[in-house]
Design a protein around this motif. Structure first.
Motif, PDB file in Angstrom:
ATOM      1  N   MET A 289       0.834  -1.166   0.000  1.00  0.00           N
ATOM      2  CA  MET A 289       0.000   0.000   0.000  1.00  0.00           C
ATOM      3  C   MET A 289       0.888   1.243   0.000  1.00  0.00           C
ATOM      4  SD  MET A 289      -2.992   1.052   2.629  1.00  0.00           S
ATOM      5  CE  MET A 289      -2.565   2.461   3.583  1.00  0.00           C
ATOM      6  N   ILE A 290       0.481   2.230  -0.791  1.00  0.00           N
ATOM      7  CA  ILE A 290       1.194   3.499  -0.878  1.00  0.00           C
ATOM      8  C   ILE A 290       0.263   4.594  -0.372  1.00  0.00           C
ATOM      9  CG2 ILE A 290       2.212   5.198  -2.426  1.00  0.00           C
ATOM     10  CD1 ILE A 290       2.949   2.892  -4.263  1.00  0.00           C
ATOM     11  N   SER A 291       0.814   5.503   0.401  1.00  0.00           N
ATOM     12  CA  SER A 291       0.014   6.602   0.926  1.00  0.00           C
ATOM     13  C   SER A 291       0.749   7.899   0.655  1.00  0.00           C
ATOM     14  CB  SER A 291      -0.169   6.397   2.435  1.00  0.00           C
ATOM     15  OG  SER A 291      -0.851   7.501   2.992  1.00  0.00           O
ATOM     16  N   PHE A 292       0.010   8.940   0.236  1.00  0.00           N
ATOM     17  CA  PHE A 292       0.618  10.258   0.059  1.00  0.00           C
ATOM     18  C   PHE A 292      -0.426  11.325   0.308  1.00  0.00           C
ATOM     19  CE2 PHE A 292      -0.809   8.796  -4.062  1.00  0.00           C
ATOM     20  CZ  PHE A 292      -1.442   9.880  -4.612  1.00  0.00           C
ATOM     21  N   ARG A 293       0.037  12.506   0.629  1.00  0.00           N
ATOM     22  CA  ARG A 293      -0.858  13.599   0.978  1.00  0.00           C
ATOM     23  C   ARG A 293      -1.169  14.441  -0.249  1.00  0.00           C
ATOM     24  NH1 ARG A 293      -0.985  14.588   6.626  1.00  0.00           N
ATOM     25  NH2 ARG A 293       0.611  13.383   7.694  1.00  0.00           N
ATOM     26  N   ILE A 294      -2.422  14.910  -0.315  1.00  0.00           N
ATOM     27  CA  ILE A 294      -2.832  15.859  -1.345  1.00  0.00           C
ATOM     28  C   ILE A 294      -3.640  16.959  -0.664  1.00  0.00           C
ATOM     29  CG2 ILE A 294      -2.798  14.186  -3.231  1.00  0.00           C
ATOM     30  CD1 ILE A 294      -5.825  13.988  -3.024  1.00  0.00           C
TER      31      ILE A 294
ATOM     32  N   ALA B 112     -14.979   4.143 -10.248  1.00  0.00           N
ATOM     33  CA  ALA B 112     -15.522   3.567  -9.021  1.00  0.00           C
ATOM     34  C   ALA B 112     -14.972   4.251  -7.773  1.00  0.00           C
ATOM     35  CB  ALA B 112     -15.224   2.076  -8.969  1.00  0.00           C
ATOM     36  N   SER B 113     -13.699   4.669  -7.835  1.00  0.00           N
ATOM     37  CA  SER B 113     -13.099   5.282  -6.651  1.00  0.00           C
ATOM     38  C   SER B 113     -11.878   6.116  -7.046  1.00  0.00           C
ATOM     39  CB  SER B 113     -12.673   4.206  -5.646  1.00  0.00           C
ATOM     40  OG  SER B 113     -11.591   3.459  -6.195  1.00  0.00           O
ATOM     41  N   ILE B 114     -11.459   6.943  -6.096  1.00  0.00           N
ATOM     42  CA  ILE B 114     -10.240   7.722  -6.313  1.00  0.00           C
ATOM     43  C   ILE B 114      -9.043   6.783  -6.412  1.00  0.00           C
ATOM     44  CG2 ILE B 114      -8.681   9.372  -5.189  1.00  0.00           C
ATOM     45  CD1 ILE B 114     -11.166  10.898  -4.266  1.00  0.00           C
ATOM     46  N   SER B 115      -9.067   5.688  -5.669  1.00  0.00           N
ATOM     47  CA  SER B 115      -7.973   4.709  -5.744  1.00  0.00           C
ATOM     48  C   SER B 115      -7.832   4.152  -7.150  1.00  0.00           C
ATOM     49  CB  SER B 115      -8.213   3.562  -4.757  1.00  0.00           C
ATOM     50  OG  SER B 115      -8.138   4.026  -3.440  1.00  0.00           O
ATOM     51  N   ASP B 116      -8.958   3.865  -7.813  1.00  0.00           N
ATOM     52  CA  ASP B 116      -8.902   3.358  -9.187  1.00  0.00           C
ATOM     53  C   ASP B 116      -8.270   4.385 -10.122  1.00  0.00           C
ATOM     54  OD1 ASP B 116     -10.068   0.982  -8.459  1.00  0.00           O
ATOM     55  OD2 ASP B 116     -12.073   1.505  -9.207  1.00  0.00           O
ATOM     56  N   VAL B 117      -8.635   5.661  -9.956  1.00  0.00           N
ATOM     57  CA  VAL B 117      -8.063   6.715 -10.791  1.00  0.00           C
ATOM     58  C   VAL B 117      -6.564   6.830 -10.533  1.00  0.00           C
ATOM     59  CG1 VAL B 117      -8.043   9.201 -11.235  1.00  0.00           C
ATOM     60  CG2 VAL B 117     -10.212   7.997 -11.020  1.00  0.00           C
ATOM     61  N   ALA B 118      -6.167   6.797  -9.262  1.00  0.00           N
ATOM     62  CA  ALA B 118      -4.748   6.885  -8.919  1.00  0.00           C
ATOM     63  C   ALA B 118      -3.977   5.695  -9.492  1.00  0.00           C
ATOM     64  CB  ALA B 118      -4.577   6.950  -7.402  1.00  0.00           C
ATOM     65  N   ARG B 119      -4.564   4.517  -9.410  1.00  0.00           N
ATOM     66  CA  ARG B 119      -3.919   3.314  -9.949  1.00  0.00           C
ATOM     67  C   ARG B 119      -3.755   3.423 -11.467  1.00  0.00           C
ATOM     68  NH1 ARG B 119      -7.455   0.189  -8.252  1.00  0.00           N
ATOM     69  NH2 ARG B 119      -6.675   0.050  -6.129  1.00  0.00           N
ATOM     70  N   ASP B 120      -4.825   3.863 -12.166  1.00  0.00           N
ATOM     71  CA  ASP B 120      -4.740   4.030 -13.619  1.00  0.00           C
ATOM     72  C   ASP B 120      -3.721   5.101 -14.002  1.00  0.00           C
ATOM     73  OD1 ASP B 120      -6.618   2.065 -14.013  1.00  0.00           O
ATOM     74  OD2 ASP B 120      -8.275   3.459 -14.400  1.00  0.00           O
TER      75      ASP B 120
ATOM     76  N   ASP C  29      -6.751  19.732  -0.155  1.00  0.00           N
ATOM     77  CA  ASP C  29      -8.207  19.627  -0.277  1.00  0.00           C
ATOM     78  C   ASP C  29      -8.651  19.923  -1.711  1.00  0.00           C
ATOM     79  OD1 ASP C  29      -8.499  18.989   2.392  1.00  0.00           O
ATOM     80  OD2 ASP C  29      -8.949  21.054   3.012  1.00  0.00           O
ATOM     81  N   GLU C  30      -8.006  20.899  -2.325  1.00  0.00           N
ATOM     82  CA  GLU C  30      -8.343  21.256  -3.713  1.00  0.00           C
ATOM     83  C   GLU C  30      -8.034  20.100  -4.668  1.00  0.00           C
ATOM     84  OE1 GLU C  30      -6.480  24.216  -6.994  1.00  0.00           O
ATOM     85  OE2 GLU C  30      -7.040  25.182  -5.098  1.00  0.00           O
ATOM     86  N   GLU C  31      -6.885  19.452  -4.482  1.00  0.00           N
ATOM     87  CA  GLU C  31      -6.530  18.309  -5.325  1.00  0.00           C
ATOM     88  C   GLU C  31      -7.514  17.152  -5.118  1.00  0.00           C
ATOM     89  OE1 GLU C  31      -1.684  18.934  -5.570  1.00  0.00           O
ATOM     90  OE2 GLU C  31      -2.568  17.940  -3.812  1.00  0.00           O
ATOM     91  N   TYR C  32      -7.911  16.937  -3.869  1.00  0.00           N
ATOM     92  CA  TYR C  32      -8.880  15.883  -3.571  1.00  0.00           C
ATOM     93  C   TYR C  32     -10.216  16.167  -4.253  1.00  0.00           C
ATOM     94  CZ  TYR C  32     -11.862  12.617  -1.096  1.00  0.00           C
ATOM     95  OH  TYR C  32     -12.753  11.617  -0.815  1.00  0.00           O
ATOM     96  N   ASP C  33     -10.665  17.428  -4.184  1.00  0.00           N
ATOM     97  CA  ASP C  33     -11.918  17.809  -4.843  1.00  0.00           C
ATOM     98  C   ASP C  33     -11.823  17.604  -6.355  1.00  0.00           C
ATOM     99  OD1 ASP C  33     -13.123  18.465  -2.448  1.00  0.00           O
ATOM    100  OD2 ASP C  33     -12.664  20.619  -2.609  1.00  0.00           O
ATOM    101  N   MET C  34     -10.670  17.936  -6.935  1.00  0.00           N
ATOM    102  CA  MET C  34     -10.476  17.738  -8.371  1.00  0.00           C
ATOM    103  C   MET C  34     -10.554  16.252  -8.719  1.00  0.00           C
ATOM    104  SD  MET C  34      -7.448  20.563  -9.060  1.00  0.00           S
ATOM    105  CE  MET C  34      -6.931  19.786 -10.569  1.00  0.00           C
ATOM    106  N   LEU C  35      -9.932  15.405  -7.915  1.00  0.00           N
ATOM    107  CA  LEU C  35      -9.981  13.954  -8.146  1.00  0.00           C
ATOM    108  C   LEU C  35     -11.401  13.418  -8.009  1.00  0.00           C
ATOM    109  CD1 LEU C  35      -6.796  12.578  -6.358  1.00  0.00           C
ATOM    110  CD2 LEU C  35      -7.423  12.232  -8.740  1.00  0.00           C
TER     111      LEU C  35
END
Length: 99
Positions: A1-6, A24-32, A8-14
């Motif tokens: 598992m990898i964890s990193f900080r973003i 399906a999820s932000i994790s799927d987008v990050a993985r792709d 609030d604005e970046e999270y909203d964009m995602l």
């Protein structure tokens, strides 16, 4: 598992990206995104692009055939079509039918 900080604005964009692209999820987008960055395009993205290109090819072929038919009809008709001031001038259908 990898964890990193973003931020609030970046999270909203995602989150907005996920919603608009049906992810399906932000994790799927990050993985792709990671796979794309590493040069390993997800298979479904590639397949989707191939399908879209095939669809566009069919549309272009349909448009080309339609334009060809219109051009041939105008050529064969010889109904006195002219261009004046950038506008197509053509006799009305009623006057053409009367001939």
């Amino acid at each position: 598992m990898i964890s990193f900080r973003i931020t609030d604005e970046e999270y909203d964009m995602l989150r907005t990206f996920c919603e608009s692209h049906g992810s399906a999820s932000i994790s799927d987008v990050a993985r792709d995104a990671m796979k794309t960055f590493l040069g390993d395009e997800p298979a479904e993205v590639e397949s989707s692009l191939v399908d879209q290109i095939r669809h566009l090819d069919r549309k272009v072929a349909d448009l080309s055939a339609t334009v060809g038919l219109i051009a041939e009809t105008l050529k064969l008709d010889g109904a006195g079509l002219t261009m004046a001031a950038g506008k197509l001038n053509a006799p009305s259908l009623l006057s053409m039918a009367a001939k």
